[in-house]
Scaffold this active site. Structure first.
Site, PDB file in Angstrom:
ATOM      1  CG  HIS A 236     -29.245  17.871   3.865  1.00  0.00           C
ATOM      2  ND1 HIS A 236     -28.202  18.631   4.340  1.00  0.00           N
ATOM      3  CD2 HIS A 236     -28.678  16.896   3.106  1.00  0.00           C
ATOM      4  CE1 HIS A 236     -27.062  18.146   3.884  1.00  0.00           C
ATOM      5  NE2 HIS A 236     -27.323  17.078   3.136  1.00  0.00           N
ATOM      6  CD  GLU A 237     -30.619  13.752   1.976  1.00  0.00           C
ATOM      7  OE1 GLU A 237     -30.098  13.800   0.842  1.00  0.00           O
ATOM      8  OE2 GLU A 237     -29.953  13.634   3.024  1.00  0.00           O
TER       9      GLU A 237
ATOM     10  CG  HIS B 150     -28.006  16.723  -1.666  1.00  0.00           C
ATOM     11  ND1 HIS B 150     -26.808  17.307  -1.991  1.00  0.00           N
ATOM     12  CD2 HIS B 150     -27.862  16.246  -0.394  1.00  0.00           C
ATOM     13  CE1 HIS B 150     -25.972  17.193  -0.959  1.00  0.00           C
ATOM     14  NE2 HIS B 150     -26.592  16.555   0.021  1.00  0.00           N
TER      15      HIS B 150
ATOM     16  CG  HIS C 161     -26.866  20.940  -7.018  1.00  0.00           C
ATOM     17  ND1 HIS C 161     -25.714  20.613  -6.346  1.00  0.00           N
ATOM     18  CD2 HIS C 161     -26.478  21.789  -8.002  1.00  0.00           C
ATOM     19  CE1 HIS C 161     -24.689  21.242  -6.897  1.00  0.00           C
ATOM     20  NE2 HIS C 161     -25.129  21.956  -7.905  1.00  0.00           N
TER      21      HIS C 161
HETATM   22 ZN    ZN Z   1     -25.908  16.054   1.949  1.00  0.00          ZN
END
Ligand code: ZN
Length: 731
Positions: free
Chosen positions: A500-501, A504, A507
């Site tokens: 998940h991290e 990010h 991105h």
């Molecule tokens: Zn998040």
């Protein structure tokens, strides 16, 4: 050893003193303020703001952005260190600077001459149309945030606006103080027989709550030391702190205890809560909620909106209240058949424990029993398959296959804030340096809990001053450190968190935008910013992905298929009921903010009840005052935005479904995702980016399938409730 590019502008973390950072923050604020003073004078010398030369206005904007770099940097380092390496000195400096920063932020938001620069650029239509898209978008977003901070209002209304803002911030703080005080004020000493069923870690939690209880009673003078000495050690106390609360609700065999605790939890800060704060004031949030809604409505009206929900949605991907309502209504209708099955499953199991009328305080307890007997899978069993170094190297291999990017560790050659920290450089397929990132993944004292990605340095170019910088970010976790020469072993939940991290992080890093305000995650709408992170999680659930990231610490074997199947089965366990709960919260939040005139407390409770009647399949007791502790919307930034969680899930599921169609390692699809979503960041609206990737607007189908609702779709016609609700849920 590859050298470290100067364009990364890396910080010498090993030699950073809090006092020096404090000086840097202060002088950065001073420099920015001096710049604003100059701007003010320039406008005073003109006859009106319209007389400003457009080119000069844009130069002023760029110069102001540039001057703020020093502040972003010094404050960025300080707040990062305060989160990962806190000590008295850093915390003190951090706290001391907060009011200065907030005063500076207010000044910028209200600065008429700066605002007029942005207006000048936008009003010069030909000039504005010729700007590069990222610059144009950054200017539009800045203008909108100026407008939402009331700068465009006539003087009298501006004063009124400022008064509303100030009252709202006090009320929000009081709301959350009340919830916190109410949570901490509650303590229920437990008898030995009430401990039955608790796990070892649960027992440790209630024993710890007992010690905290003694210390507090002594501190407030409720008990003397002599009285405390008569209490046993360990002294078991139930509290409403979330780990303790969950441990009891999930494991305690004593049904009455669960009911007592449930009642206490769901009546916190309500008219049923008899606790008071240290000053003897009531903790009831009822009137505070009324005032908050009323002030938000006044603020909306001043800004030219009909209600506060419109204010909130004006900065989000969703177009309007009706669109969000329809989304939530559709999702509820689709989740209901599964939720009914979930409930039936719990009710059936409950009978084995003599419970014939399943109540909210039984759900977590019975769900745990079902989990134990149906799935026989514990996260502890999974750990040996996920040694952290293997997970990391597998994760890098996955993104290399997807995007052609390569990661190279450089920890030894850079200055870090702790020995556990790793530093990595990210290269493109042609060996071009893209950016750098730090992993700080282990729990330690002085580190804030949870996991997060912080986009410390944005990609940014200012050609006029020959300044270039590449993106750098921090990815932080709280995993169990390596012990006794064995690598850190992750649970599957932790693996998913890391993915998940990293989503990010990519991105932030893969952006091609060089205007800092819309580079990477900057400027991305709140309801779309979780797309790339939730999207990345999918590879941690896929057999091919699992093969790359798992290797048993002793045997080297990858995670066996039956264990992955068990993980997948648990993933959607009770997903129907959980989805309905999230929808209930989201719809309630949306509706109370869309009502005019603003609701009073009774109106809030009536809305909550009607949402429950439409959505929930589990009866809630009349005394439940969930809303009085709903800090996300009354004290946090989620007002009329709680739906964002589910919205972003729809986007990420739908984006991933393209990979399911094309092959999850299809490099062309990876390239398309990178180019349409990751590279462009906030330089275009999220809706445009998404449609460029998917070739159509977002669809709910993949979310339904991933949540396990699609299989039950054909049973919808058997469920009268679901059919009836399809229309009635769209309130
Ligand atoms: Zn998040």
């Amino acid at each position: 050893m590859t050298s470290i590019s100067p364009e990364l502008h890396l910080v010498d973390f090993a030699n950073t003193a809090p006092n020096t950072l404090q000086q840097q923050v202060i002088s950065a604020i001073d420099a920015a303020n001096a710049f604003l003073d100059e701007l003010a004078i320039m406008v005073d010398n003109k006859e009106s703001a319209n007389a400003l030369d457009t080119k000069q206005a844009l130069t002023d904007i760029k110069n102001f952005d540039h001057i703020n770099l020093a502040l972003d940097r010094s404050w960025g380092i300080l707040s990062h260190l305060n989160s990962v390496m806190s000590n008295d000195e850093i915390r003190h400096v951090h706290h001391e600077l907060l009011p200065k920063l907030s005063a500076y932020g207010t000044r910028v938001g209200q600065h008429q001459p700066l605002f007029s620069r942005y207006q000048t650029v936008v009003n010069d239509k030909a000039f504005f149309a010729a700007l590069e898209p990222a610059r144009a978008r950054a200017i539009e977003l800045a203008l909108r945030s100026f407008e939402l901070s009331g700068v465009a209002l006539p003087k009298a209304e501006q004063d009124k606006f400022a008064e509303i803002q100030s009252k709202l911030s006090t009320l929000s703080a009081t709301f959350s103080d009340h919830v916190l005080d109410a949570t901490q004020a509650y303590a229920l000493p437990l008898k030995a027989e009430q401990l039955a069923g608790l796990t070892e870690s649960g027992l440790a939690l209630v024993a710890d709550a007992g010690e905290q209880f003694k210390a507090r009673e002594l501190a407030i003078g409720a008990l003397t030391q002599a009285e405390i000495d008569t209490l046993p050690t360990p002294y078991y106390v139930a509290s409403l702190n979330i780990p303790v609360y969950l441990a009891i609700m999930t494991h305690a065999d004593d049904r009455n205890l669960r009911e007592t605790l449930y009642r206490a939890y769901v009546t916190r800060a309500s008219e049923f809560d008899e606790h008071a704060n240290a000053k003897g004031e009531s903790l009831n949030n009822a009137d505070i909620m009324r005032q908050i809604l009323q002030l938000r409505e006044q603020k909306a009206k001043l800004l030219g909106f009909d209600n506060y929900a419109e204010v909130s949605l004006s900065t989000k991907m969703a177009d309007n209240v009706a669109e969000v309502e329809t989304f939530l209504g559709d999702l509820a209708a689709q989740a209901t058949p599964t939720a009914e099955q979930d409930l039936a499953q719990l009710q059936k199991y409950a009978q084995n424990y003599g419970i014939t009328d399943l109540q909210p305080w039984d759900s977590a307890y019975i769900a745990e029993k079902v989990k134990q007997s149906e799935f026989s899978l514990s996260q502890e069993e999974i750990r040996p398959y996920f040694p952290l170094p293997k997970v990391i190297s597998g994760l890098f291999a996955i993104v290399e296959r997807l995007y052609g990017i390569k990661v190279q560790e450089q920890s030894e050659s850079v200055s870090r804030w702790h020995d556990d920290v790793g530093f990595y450089q990210l290269f493109d397929a042609d060996d071009h340096l893209i950016g750098g990132f730090y992993f700080d993944l282990f729990a330690r004292s002085g580190k804030r809990g949870g996991a997060w990605m912080s986009g410390f340095q944005s990609r940014y170019t200012y050609a006029e001053q020959d300044h270039q910088q590449l993106p750098v970010c921090f990815m932080v976790g709280n995993f169990t450190p390596a012990l006794d020469g064995k690598p850190s072993l992750l649970t599957h939940d932790e693996v998913v968190t890391l993915f998940h991290e990293f989503g990010h992080g990519l991105h932030h890093l893969l952006t091609q935008v060089t205007v800092g305000d819309v580079a990477g995650v900057n400027g991305v709408e709140w309801d779309a910013v979780e797309l790339p992170s939730q999207f990345m999680e999918n590879w941690a659930w896929d057999a091919e992905g699992i093969a790359l990231i798992s290797s048993h610490v002793k045997t080297g074997a990858p995670l066996p298929k039956e264990k992955l199947d068990a993980l997948l089965a648990v993933k959607n366990f009770q997903s129907g009921v959980q989805t309905l709960r999230q929808i209930e919260f989201a719809l309630f939040d949306l509706l109370i903010h869309a009502q005019t005139p603003a609701l009073d407390y009774d109106g809030i409770l009536t809305t909550l009840n009607s949402v429950r009647q439409d959505i929930a399949i589990v009866q809630t007791p009349d005394y439940n005052r969930f809303a009085n502790g709903f800090s996300h919307i009354f004290a946090g930034g989620y007002a009329a935005g709680y739906y964002s969680y589910k919205w972003a899930e729809l986007l990420s599921a739908d984006a991933f479904s393209k990979f399911e169609e094309d092959g999850i390692f299809n490099p062309m699809t990876g390239k398309a995702f990178r180019e349409t979503i990751l590279s462009v960041g906030g330089s275009f609206p999220a809706k445009v980016n998404f449609e460029n990737f998917r070739g159509r607007s977002a669809s709910i189908d993949a979310l339904l399938r991933h949540s396990g609702f699609a299989d039950t779709k054909n049973q919808t016609k058997n469920s009268a409730a679901a059919n009836a609700s399809t229309t009635s849920k769209v309130i």
